[in-house]
Design an enzyme around this catalytic site. Structure first.
Site, mmCIF file in Angstrom:
data_model
loop_
_atom_site.group_PDB
_atom_site.id
_atom_site.type_symbol
_atom_site.label_atom_id
_atom_site.label_comp_id
_atom_site.label_asym_id
_atom_site.label_seq_id
_atom_site.Cartn_x
_atom_site.Cartn_y
_atom_site.Cartn_z
ATOM 1 N N SER A 190 4.066 3.922 -0.525
ATOM 2 C CA SER A 190 3.756 2.889 -2.077
ATOM 3 C C SER A 190 5.059 2.534 -2.276
ATOM 4 O O SER A 190 5.436 1.238 -1.241
ATOM 5 C CB SER A 190 4.189 3.989 -3.050
ATOM 6 O OG SER A 190 3.549 4.117 -4.003
ATOM 7 N N HIS A 225 -2.455 10.882 -3.472
ATOM 8 C CA HIS A 225 -0.807 9.728 -3.391
ATOM 9 C C HIS A 225 0.421 10.149 -2.367
ATOM 10 O O HIS A 225 0.687 9.685 -1.725
ATOM 11 C CB HIS A 225 -0.315 9.047 -5.066
ATOM 12 C CG HIS A 225 0.709 7.858 -4.915
ATOM 13 N ND1 HIS A 225 -0.162 7.044 -4.098
ATOM 14 C CD2 HIS A 225 1.780 8.048 -5.353
ATOM 15 C CE1 HIS A 225 0.615 5.589 -4.234
ATOM 16 N NE2 HIS A 225 2.184 6.554 -4.676
#
EC number: 3.1.2.-
Length: 252
Positions: free
Chosen positions: A92, A229
């Site tokens: 990320s 995620h």
């Protein structure tokens, strides 16, 4: 004290491959606690600790990806592991830091063993969830929804002044990291790169991550793994196997 925190290491460290984890926005070493239990073979795993959290709680927060990358480079240069034996694993926001650090190292004539870009859209693609302008309550609500924040924090506003500065700094940094033009072939990163996508990740999908091929000239593969995620913290053994796949590729 170095911002690189060692999570795990094999008993044999001579010529060990060094895996350096760059966390997502708001992440610290605690998020990677399960990585400490991994069984390693001539490997070292470290995590980069950004300012404003854990033992760096009093350090000024940083709102620029390039500055975080410079800090990482200095830490890599002063640690006991060789840069040419190092694979940076960025997830990320951490992928942005990892890419910038890799690029700056190349400009200095220093080449990593490899780079892993995980769970992050390419630099020319704007994130679909922008939190920088949100009020505190909405900001925390979104973090809980993403899965990057303990739900109890939403019910404990007395803790917000402690945690929010670092969280907001990270999100400001990652949301500002956007480029309107693409690099040419000569500007692409010339080190072996592995892309990773989560099959249930709602923050960065396969096609958005695939676009990193426009920025990296030596992408060896794009793996799709199970999870949302935060697969990087939830499935450390799976991630280790992905890292080892790149390490083997670059050694062959």
């Amino acid at each position: 004290m170095s911002p690189l925190i060692k999570l795990a290491a094999s008993s044999r460290l001579h010529d060990a491959t060094h895996y350096v984890l760059c966390p997502f926005a708001g992440g610290g070493s605690g998020a990677f606690r399960h990585w400490r239990t991994l069984s390693l073979e001539n490997e070292v795993i470290s995590v980069m600790l950004y300012p404003g959290r854990e033992f760096r709680i009093d350090d000024p927060t940083v709102i620029n990806i390039g500055t975080l990358a410079e800090e990482m480079i200095q830490a890599l240069k002063t640690c006991n592991q060789r840069i040419e034996d190092t694979i940076i694993v960025g997830h990320s926001m951490g992928a942005q830091v990892a890419y910038e650090a890799s690029k700056k190292l190349v400009n200095q004539g220093l080449f990593l063993k490899g780079l892993i870009i995980s769970g992050c859209q390419a630099p020319h693609i704007k994130g679909r969830r922008l939190l920088g302008e949100c009020d505190d309550k909405t900001f925390i609500h979104n973090l809980v929804e993403i899965g990057g924040c303990d739900p109890s924090l939403a019910k404990s506003p007395e803790w917000w002044p402690i945690f929010l500065p670092a969280l907001r700094a990270d999100f400001t940094a990652t949301e500002q990291y956007i480029f309107t033009s693409l690099p040419n072939d000569k500007e692409g990163l010339p080190i072996p790169t592995l892309l990773i996508s989560g099959d249930q990740d709602r923050e960065a999908n396969f096609s958005e991550i695939e676009e990193w091929k426009l920025w990296c000239n030596k992408v060896v593969d794009h793996l799709v793994v199970e999870g949302g995620h935060f697969y990087i913290t939830e499935q450390p053994q799976m991630m280790l196997e992905c890292i080892r796949a790149l390490s083997t590729e670059t050694t062959a």
